[in-house]
Design a protein around this motif. Sequence first.
Motif, short mmCIF file in Angstrom:
data_model
loop_
_atom_site.label_atom_id
_atom_site.label_comp_id
_atom_site.label_asym_id
_atom_site.label_seq_id
_atom_site.Cartn_x
_atom_site.Cartn_y
_atom_site.Cartn_z
N GLY A 93 0.79 -1.22 0.00
CA GLY A 93 0.00 0.00 0.00
C GLY A 93 0.82 1.27 0.00
O GLY A 93 0.28 2.34 -0.23
N GLY A 94 2.11 1.17 0.29
CA GLY A 94 2.96 2.36 0.28
C GLY A 94 2.69 3.28 1.46
O GLY A 94 2.08 2.90 2.45
N ILE A 95 3.12 4.51 1.31
CA ILE A 95 2.99 5.51 2.36
C ILE A 95 1.91 6.51 1.95
O ILE A 95 1.92 7.03 0.84
N HIS A 96 1.00 6.77 2.86
CA HIS A 96 -0.07 7.73 2.60
C HIS A 96 0.17 9.08 3.27
O HIS A 96 -0.11 10.11 2.69
N ILE A 97 0.64 9.03 4.50
CA ILE A 97 0.84 10.26 5.26
C ILE A 97 2.16 10.17 6.00
O ILE A 97 2.46 9.15 6.62
N GLN A 133 16.14 13.69 3.74
CA GLN A 133 16.51 12.42 3.09
C GLN A 133 15.32 11.48 3.06
O GLN A 133 15.02 10.86 2.02
N LEU A 134 14.63 11.37 4.17
CA LEU A 134 13.48 10.48 4.27
C LEU A 134 12.35 10.92 3.33
O LEU A 134 11.83 10.12 2.55
N ILE A 135 12.00 12.17 3.38
CA ILE A 135 10.88 12.65 2.56
C ILE A 135 11.19 12.56 1.08
O ILE A 135 10.33 12.14 0.28
N LEU A 136 12.39 12.93 0.68
CA LEU A 136 12.75 12.83 -0.73
C LEU A 136 12.58 11.39 -1.25
O LEU A 136 12.10 11.18 -2.36
N ALA A 137 12.96 10.42 -0.44
CA ALA A 137 12.84 9.02 -0.85
C ALA A 137 11.38 8.56 -0.91
O ALA A 137 11.03 7.68 -1.69
N LEU A 138 10.53 9.17 -0.09
CA LEU A 138 9.13 8.72 -0.01
C LEU A 138 8.18 9.48 -0.92
O LEU A 138 7.03 9.07 -1.10
N ILE A 139 8.62 10.56 -1.52
CA ILE A 139 7.73 11.37 -2.36
C ILE A 139 7.01 10.55 -3.43
O ILE A 139 5.79 10.69 -3.59
N PRO A 140 7.67 9.68 -4.19
CA PRO A 140 6.92 8.92 -5.20
C PRO A 140 5.78 8.09 -4.61
O PRO A 140 4.69 8.04 -5.19
N ASN A 145 -0.14 7.68 -3.80
CA ASN A 145 -1.30 7.51 -2.92
C ASN A 145 -2.08 8.80 -2.69
O ASN A 145 -3.00 8.82 -1.88
N ARG A 146 -1.66 9.87 -3.41
CA ARG A 146 -2.30 11.17 -3.20
C ARG A 146 -2.31 11.52 -1.73
O ARG A 146 -3.31 11.96 -1.16
N GLY A 147 -1.14 11.32 -1.12
CA GLY A 147 -1.00 11.47 0.32
C GLY A 147 -0.60 12.87 0.74
O GLY A 147 -0.68 13.84 -0.03
N HIS A 148 -0.13 12.93 1.99
CA HIS A 148 0.18 14.21 2.61
C HIS A 148 1.48 14.13 3.40
O HIS A 148 1.82 13.08 3.95
N ILE A 149 2.14 15.26 3.51
CA ILE A 149 3.30 15.42 4.38
C ILE A 149 2.94 16.51 5.38
O ILE A 149 2.54 17.61 4.98
N ILE A 150 3.09 16.20 6.65
CA ILE A 150 2.78 17.15 7.71
C ILE A 150 4.07 17.42 8.47
O ILE A 150 4.71 16.49 8.97
N ASN A 151 4.45 18.68 8.55
CA ASN A 151 5.66 19.07 9.27
C ASN A 151 5.27 19.64 10.63
O ASN A 151 4.57 20.64 10.71
#
Length: 189
Positions: A93-97, A133-140, A145-151
């Motif tokens: 399922g990958g990463i959504h958020i 580093q983490l976010i760049l790797a997870l962006i695809p 998943n049309r997900g979100h990144i919350i800082n």
Amino acid sequence: MPPTAVNERRLGERCNGRNILITGASYGIGESLAYMLAGTGATLLLVARTEEKLLQVQGEVARRGGTAHIFPTDLSKSEEVAVLTEKLLQLPGGIHIVVSNAGRSIRRSLYDSLNRHHDLTRTMAVNYFGPTQLILALIPSIEKNRGHIINISAVNVLLAPAPYWAAYQASKAAFDNWFRCAVPELNAG
């Protein structure tokens, strides 16, 4: 402070069936967020340095009816972040958020830091280099998943620089500015 409330029904609707990564999940905001999301039907992916504490949080999430997987990782170590991202990208399922919450705080005077350059490098590693580093790797995966990144940032990024907080404020401001620059590109994609 105005009263706040969480609409648990809506939270459950938005999170159910999603993989939610929380860094800094062993204490403070990250731990509290894990408990808040425990009953939503999300699969929580908990990241922090201390495995023992992560196991405690995982147990409490399970006690509250949730599912959590733990990933003991020191975000200041690039090699560990690379291993973490490989594991995360293999999840069904990958990463959504992604909730980027991990941080290292340090309050030290300039004069007490004269022979402690490692205070700067460690703080930048946890608060800036590791999360980017983490976010760049997870962006695809997030985009798929049309997900979100919350800082989860710090109020100091909005304040004037303060004595004794140079390393911390600089590191949090660096990530905050990086993220602000990245958002328009991510939203356009």
